[in-house]
Design a protein around this motif. Sequence first.
Motif, mmCIF file in Angstrom:
data_model
loop_
_atom_site.group_PDB
_atom_site.id
_atom_site.type_symbol
_atom_site.label_atom_id
_atom_site.label_comp_id
_atom_site.label_asym_id
_atom_site.label_seq_id
_atom_site.Cartn_x
_atom_site.Cartn_y
_atom_site.Cartn_z
ATOM 1 N N THR A 1 0.859 -1.174 0.000
ATOM 2 C CA THR A 1 0.000 0.000 0.000
ATOM 3 C C THR A 1 0.901 1.231 0.000
ATOM 4 N N ARG A 2 0.335 2.412 0.307
ATOM 5 C CA ARG A 2 1.134 3.635 0.318
ATOM 6 C C ARG A 2 0.981 4.397 1.634
ATOM 7 N N SER A 3 0.613 3.713 2.684
ATOM 8 C CA SER A 3 0.422 4.370 3.978
ATOM 9 C C SER A 3 1.763 4.809 4.565
ATOM 10 N N THR A 4 1.731 5.901 5.329
ATOM 11 C CA THR A 4 2.953 6.419 5.960
ATOM 12 C C THR A 4 2.775 6.588 7.469
ATOM 13 N N ASP A 5 1.789 5.911 8.037
ATOM 14 C CA ASP A 5 1.470 6.098 9.455
ATOM 15 C C ASP A 5 1.726 4.855 10.296
ATOM 16 N N GLN A 6 2.510 3.906 9.794
ATOM 17 C CA GLN A 6 2.668 2.633 10.483
ATOM 18 C C GLN A 6 3.952 2.521 11.307
ATOM 19 N N HIS A 7 4.905 3.390 11.050
ATOM 20 C CA HIS A 7 6.220 3.228 11.653
ATOM 21 C C HIS A 7 6.962 4.556 11.524
ATOM 22 N N LEU A 8 7.960 4.762 12.374
ATOM 23 C CA LEU A 8 8.747 5.993 12.289
ATOM 24 C C LEU A 8 9.437 6.128 10.937
ATOM 25 N N LEU A 9 9.713 4.996 10.278
ATOM 26 C CA LEU A 9 10.376 5.025 8.976
ATOM 27 C C LEU A 9 9.409 5.005 7.799
ATOM 28 N N SER A 10 8.102 5.017 8.083
ATOM 29 C CA SER A 10 7.129 4.870 7.005
ATOM 30 C C SER A 10 7.135 6.026 6.016
ATOM 31 N N ASN A 11 7.514 7.217 6.457
ATOM 32 C CA ASN A 11 7.612 8.315 5.497
ATOM 33 C C ASN A 11 8.716 8.061 4.479
ATOM 34 N N TYR A 12 9.750 7.373 4.918
ATOM 35 C CA TYR A 12 10.858 7.035 4.031
ATOM 36 C C TYR A 12 10.544 5.773 3.228
ATOM 37 N N CYS A 13 9.880 4.813 3.872
ATOM 38 C CA CYS A 13 9.515 3.541 3.232
ATOM 39 C C CYS A 13 8.015 3.301 3.425
ATOM 40 N N PRO A 14 7.184 3.866 2.566
ATOM 41 C CA PRO A 14 5.732 3.757 2.754
ATOM 42 C C PRO A 14 5.219 2.340 2.511
ATOM 43 N N GLY A 15 4.050 2.094 3.073
ATOM 44 C CA GLY A 15 3.276 0.939 2.670
ATOM 45 C C GLY A 15 3.434 -0.315 3.493
ATOM 46 N N VAL A 16 2.416 -1.167 3.367
ATOM 47 C CA VAL A 16 2.332 -2.459 4.053
ATOM 48 C C VAL A 16 1.925 -3.504 3.020
ATOM 49 N N ASN A 17 2.464 -4.690 3.165
ATOM 50 C CA ASN A 17 2.073 -5.803 2.303
ATOM 51 C C ASN A 17 0.674 -6.262 2.711
ATOM 52 N N VAL A 18 -0.303 -6.046 1.834
ATOM 53 C CA VAL A 18 -1.696 -6.385 2.138
ATOM 54 C C VAL A 18 -1.819 -7.862 2.505
ATOM 55 N N ASN A 19 -1.061 -8.694 1.830
ATOM 56 C CA ASN A 19 -1.191 -10.139 2.051
ATOM 57 C C ASN A 19 -0.344 -10.648 3.217
ATOM 58 N N ARG A 20 0.069 -9.748 4.088
ATOM 59 C CA ARG A 20 0.670 -10.110 5.370
ATOM 60 C C ARG A 20 -0.037 -9.389 6.515
ATOM 61 N N ASN A 21 -1.159 -8.740 6.227
ATOM 62 C CA ASN A 21 -1.791 -7.842 7.178
ATOM 63 C C ASN A 21 -3.065 -8.406 7.793
ATOM 64 N N PHE A 22 -3.415 -9.645 7.444
ATOM 65 C CA PHE A 22 -4.622 -10.261 7.991
ATOM 66 C C PHE A 22 -4.329 -10.941 9.329
ATOM 67 N N ASP A 23 -5.367 -11.114 10.109
ATOM 68 C CA ASP A 23 -5.223 -11.601 11.478
ATOM 69 C C ASP A 23 -5.210 -13.125 11.533
ATOM 70 N N PHE A 24 -4.158 -13.696 10.987
ATOM 71 C CA PHE A 24 -3.945 -15.140 11.086
ATOM 72 C C PHE A 24 -2.453 -15.384 11.208
ATOM 73 N N PHE A 25 -2.002 -15.721 12.412
ATOM 74 C CA PHE A 25 -0.577 -15.848 12.711
ATOM 75 C C PHE A 25 0.175 -14.614 12.222
ATOM 76 N N TRP A 26 -0.449 -13.473 12.435
ATOM 77 C CA TRP A 26 0.101 -12.217 11.914
ATOM 78 C C TRP A 26 1.543 -11.981 12.380
ATOM 79 N N ASN A 27 2.382 -11.578 11.434
ATOM 80 C CA ASN A 27 3.763 -11.163 11.686
ATOM 81 C C ASN A 27 4.595 -12.221 12.408
ATOM 82 N N THR A 28 4.389 -13.477 12.031
ATOM 83 C CA THR A 28 5.163 -14.545 12.651
ATOM 84 C C THR A 28 6.109 -15.239 11.666
ATOM 85 N N ILE A 29 5.690 -15.378 10.407
ATOM 86 C CA ILE A 29 6.478 -16.143 9.437
ATOM 87 C C ILE A 29 6.497 -15.400 8.108
#
Length: 427
Positions: free
Chosen positions: A233-261
């Motif tokens: 995506t192009r969001s810049t509100d997720q992390h202190l570095l998001s203005n420099y590196c925008p966005g989140v991987n949509v297909n890693r953002n769902f609530d199923f073993f989120w951010n584990t593998i």
Amino acid sequence: MKTFAVLLLFAVANAKHEQYQGWKSYFVKPANKVQLQVLSSVVQKYGIDFLSDPAVERNGLALVKPELHEYFIKSLEDHGIAYKIHAEDVKAQLDIDDKLIETRRRESSQKQNGTISFDNYLELEEIYDYIDYVAEQYPNLVTIVSPGNTFEGRPLKYLKISTTNFEDEHKPIILIDAGFFGRDWITPSTALYALRNLTQSDMLHDYDWIIVPVANPDGYKYSFTNDRFWIKTRSTDQHLLSNYCPGVNVNRNFDFFWNTIDSSDTPCANNYAGSKPFSEKETFLLKESLGDFIPRVVLDISLNSYGSLILYPWGHDGSLSNHAFALQSVGVSIADTIYVNSLPDFPRYTVGNSVLVTKIESSGTGIDYAHKLGIPLTFNIRLPGIGEGTEGFHLDPKYIEQVAKETWDGIVVGARRAAELFGRTRK
């Protein structure tokens, strides 16, 4: 003044894809599961971006930064993994691709009001104009739902297609989504081909349909204007570095073993999972808007590119769900139907559990989350694409309609099998 304008235009065109100067791309073909596992480790170690994931005896296409060429090649050669160069200069090849697409656009026949071309890649505005037109032409069948806007203010849109306005609770629902990754240009065209056929076929008599033509509008638009290989995506509100590196991987953002593998806490990574599950408006609004229909959804197809793969849960550890037999059986039915209607240019689809096929575990994916909610059949269909030649990073636009057609044929068979297996039990 005119000369200056021409020179400026040339300079802008020449500057496009500049970030890929010095990059190379490689075809990589593991001969067995051991090599595939090694390749998976190499990907994790160096953060290699594969446009098309490899499988056993099936080429993958890797994009490699200049500083990683030596390490990447050494890793492949140390383990005897076959490879060959696809493009010596990624930027130069992208420039060639641009010319091909632009030539195709100029040669296309003049479009009539409300129609779209399936012989070239579609801009976001063309997609939205088309679905608006279809909804106007078929008000008793097609309803556009816009649950909110993206981070950059673009409307999120999906379509409900039904002869009974979704009021017949006995009708099973088929869900198709496309455009999770910005760079997956062929997937919205495939979804819109399905939409066009639904307004002209008998597939609305026994089923209701939900189509999400572009799940990540900001990323899709950015891949046209700034970075051809943009995923997130192009969001810049997720992390202190998001203005420099925008966005989140949509297909890693769902609530199923989120951010584990196969996810990252670093916003500069392509697999950045966000600050929390459903942190992105794209995933949160999809969850909220589609949640009421979950009990009736029997088949969820998420379109990606490329790979000629039909993959199913569970993706976080490679274990098989209680519906594994049905998933394999229906997946094979879809693949066989596509094969019958396909061109010899495309490889036959491989069907299986996503980890067992690719040797890549991943968490927070859309199809795993949907399966967890109770949708019995959830598939990631990776459309056919780049062959073994040097034709570039886009599938030649002349093949878009063929891919869309054969995929639709497979979806029809999948919908019928899904309704036979689960339609009555999920009233």
